[in-house]
Scaffold this motif. Structure first.
Motif, short mmCIF file in Angstrom:
data_model
loop_
_atom_site.label_atom_id
_atom_site.label_comp_id
_atom_site.label_asym_id
_atom_site.label_seq_id
_atom_site.Cartn_x
_atom_site.Cartn_y
_atom_site.Cartn_z
N GLN A 37 31.65 30.57 35.92
CA GLN A 37 30.86 31.72 35.33
C GLN A 37 30.27 32.59 36.49
O GLN A 37 30.20 33.71 36.38
CB GLN A 37 29.96 31.44 34.09
CG GLN A 37 28.79 30.59 35.05
CD GLN A 37 27.65 30.11 33.97
OE1 GLN A 37 27.96 29.70 32.88
NE2 GLN A 37 26.38 29.91 34.34
N LEU A 40 33.27 34.26 37.98
CA LEU A 40 33.89 35.08 36.99
C LEU A 40 32.91 36.72 36.56
O LEU A 40 33.61 37.68 36.97
CB LEU A 40 33.90 34.74 35.54
CG LEU A 40 34.97 35.11 34.74
CD1 LEU A 40 36.48 34.95 35.19
CD2 LEU A 40 34.68 34.53 33.03
N GLU A 43 33.78 38.64 39.72
CA GLU A 43 35.15 39.31 39.60
C GLU A 43 35.28 40.48 38.86
O GLU A 43 36.07 41.45 39.19
CB GLU A 43 36.12 38.18 39.11
CG GLU A 43 37.68 38.74 39.02
CD GLU A 43 38.50 37.55 38.47
OE1 GLU A 43 39.53 38.07 37.82
OE2 GLU A 43 38.04 36.59 38.57
N SER A 51 29.52 36.67 31.58
CA SER A 51 30.47 35.86 31.61
C SER A 51 30.60 34.52 30.88
O SER A 51 31.28 34.01 30.43
CB SER A 51 30.68 35.64 33.25
OG SER A 51 29.51 34.75 33.88
#
Length: 374
Positions: A37, A40, A43, A51
């Protein structure tokens, strides 16, 4: 990756859509790991809360599965669970029992539920169903349900099941109804407590139970007694009914332990160790030992059960069994969020193993039977 989005779609839904597209295109294959998480969030240039929610909803929709301590992975058949309703809130539902929640059993369990909820962007609240048995007016809610052993109307459970309410029971369980449950393994807890005393060389171990008789003790104390008997049998020690002190009462009190202790020490052949099946009773037993001039643990060992916060500060500090109910709370929340599927026929269940906590109230068996000073 191009993470720009031009519409007003919430970011967590955008992440979900992007991952679903990667699954459909074959870029992500069954059992492929997903970023954490934290990764993520980086990203997609968003927060960890966002996330977490994306991952949680992907799990509930059947696209992703989780393995505690390892991460999130793509499902084998990722569209099988699509259409499931994501849980946004978990409620701990009870019936007029909030005055019992100062017991560490509940405090630790609430911490466990809350921890899993926070990890996944889920709200958590207590909910009193009251005399009318009213659940929250939210069909998408997850319910961790605490029933009562005497006056709970079990027909309500069947009705909620027919309404497809998402329920996991804790502490008490009803396998015949097929409702998921998580409980503490009290038999193992009783075994661990007794085995600890046996390992110190004690042969005569008294046990103090709450209830009027063997036929009138509740499920948890009955299982702790079974664990006690199992440990004795494995050491080829016969069960002696005179070493069991039944104490009347509803709530646990110090005096129950003190009276049980005095009763056991009046035996012609008194025990060298006491397994009091709650910390309250154990502390009461230690106080009674002091009043009778017996040193703990030199002349008599005392074992508790519950691991109250105060137990580490008694003199001597109390050996006990921690029920590990934080883990119980975690598992109840995980079953609701990640494992419970609509239309599932196989019952989900888990038994949490307690933890032995060795402190200073237990020691080697004395060479001579304890003799009260007065």
């Amino acid at each position: 990756m191009d993470t720009e989005k031009t519409d007003k779609t919430p970011m967590y839904q955008y992440i979900m859509k992007d991952i679903k597209q990667k699954i459909e295109s074959g870029e992500l294959k069954p059992h492929d790991p997903l970023p954490t998480q934290i990764d993520l969030a980086k990203e997609y240039n968003t927060s960890e809360i966002t996330s977490r929610r994306a991952l949680s909803d992907l799990v509930q929709e059947g696209y992703v599965y989780r393995i505690r301590g390892k991460g999130s992975f793509i499902q084998e058949n990722p569209t099988a669970g699509s259409g499931s309703r994501p849980i946004r809130t978990i409620y701990f539902a009870h019936r007029n029992q909030i005055d019992s929640f100062d017991h560490p059993f509940f405090g630790d369990m609430f911490d466990g539920i809350k921890e899993v909820c926070e990890e996944n962007g889920i709200d958590f609240h207590l909910w009193n169903i009251g005399g009318n048995y009213e659940l929250p007016d939210d069909p998408q809610a997850g319910i961790v349900l605490l029933t009562t052993k005497e006056d709970f109307d079990l027909s309500r459970l069947s009705a909620w099941q027919q309404e497809n309410r998402r329920i996991v029971t804790v502490h008490f369980y009803y396998p015949h109804l097929g409702i998921p449950y998580v409980i503490v393994d009290n038999l193992t807890g009783g075994y661990l407590a007794t085995q600890h005393l046996l390992s110190l060389g004690h042969k005569r171990i008294g046990v103090i139970l709450t209830g009027d008789s063997l036929m009138d003790i509740n499920q948890e104390f009955s299982l702790r007694l079974q664990g006690y008997r199992l440990a004795l049998s494995q050491h080829q020690i016969a069960f002696d009914p005179e070493l069991v002190a039944f104490m009347s009462g509803g709530k646990e009190r110090l005096e129950m332990g003190a009276e049980g202790f005095r009763r056991l020490m009046k035996l012609d052949n008194p025990p060298s160790a006491i397994f009091a099946t709650s910390d309250y009773k154990a502390i009461g037993a230690m106080e009674a030992a002091g009043e009778m001039g017996l040193k703990v643990p030199e002349e008599i060992s005392v074992m508790g059960y519950d691991d109250f916060k105060v137990s580490k500060y008694t003199y001597p500090s109390l050996s006990t069994v921690n029920q590990n109910t934080k883990k119980l709370g975690q598992r109840a929340a995980e079953i609701l969020l990640f494992e419970l599927k609509e239309g599932q026929s196989q019952i989900l269940k888990d038994e949490i193993v307690p933890i032995l906590v060795q402190r200073n109230s237990t020691g080697p068996a004395p060479k001579k039977a304890p003799q009260a000073g007065n």
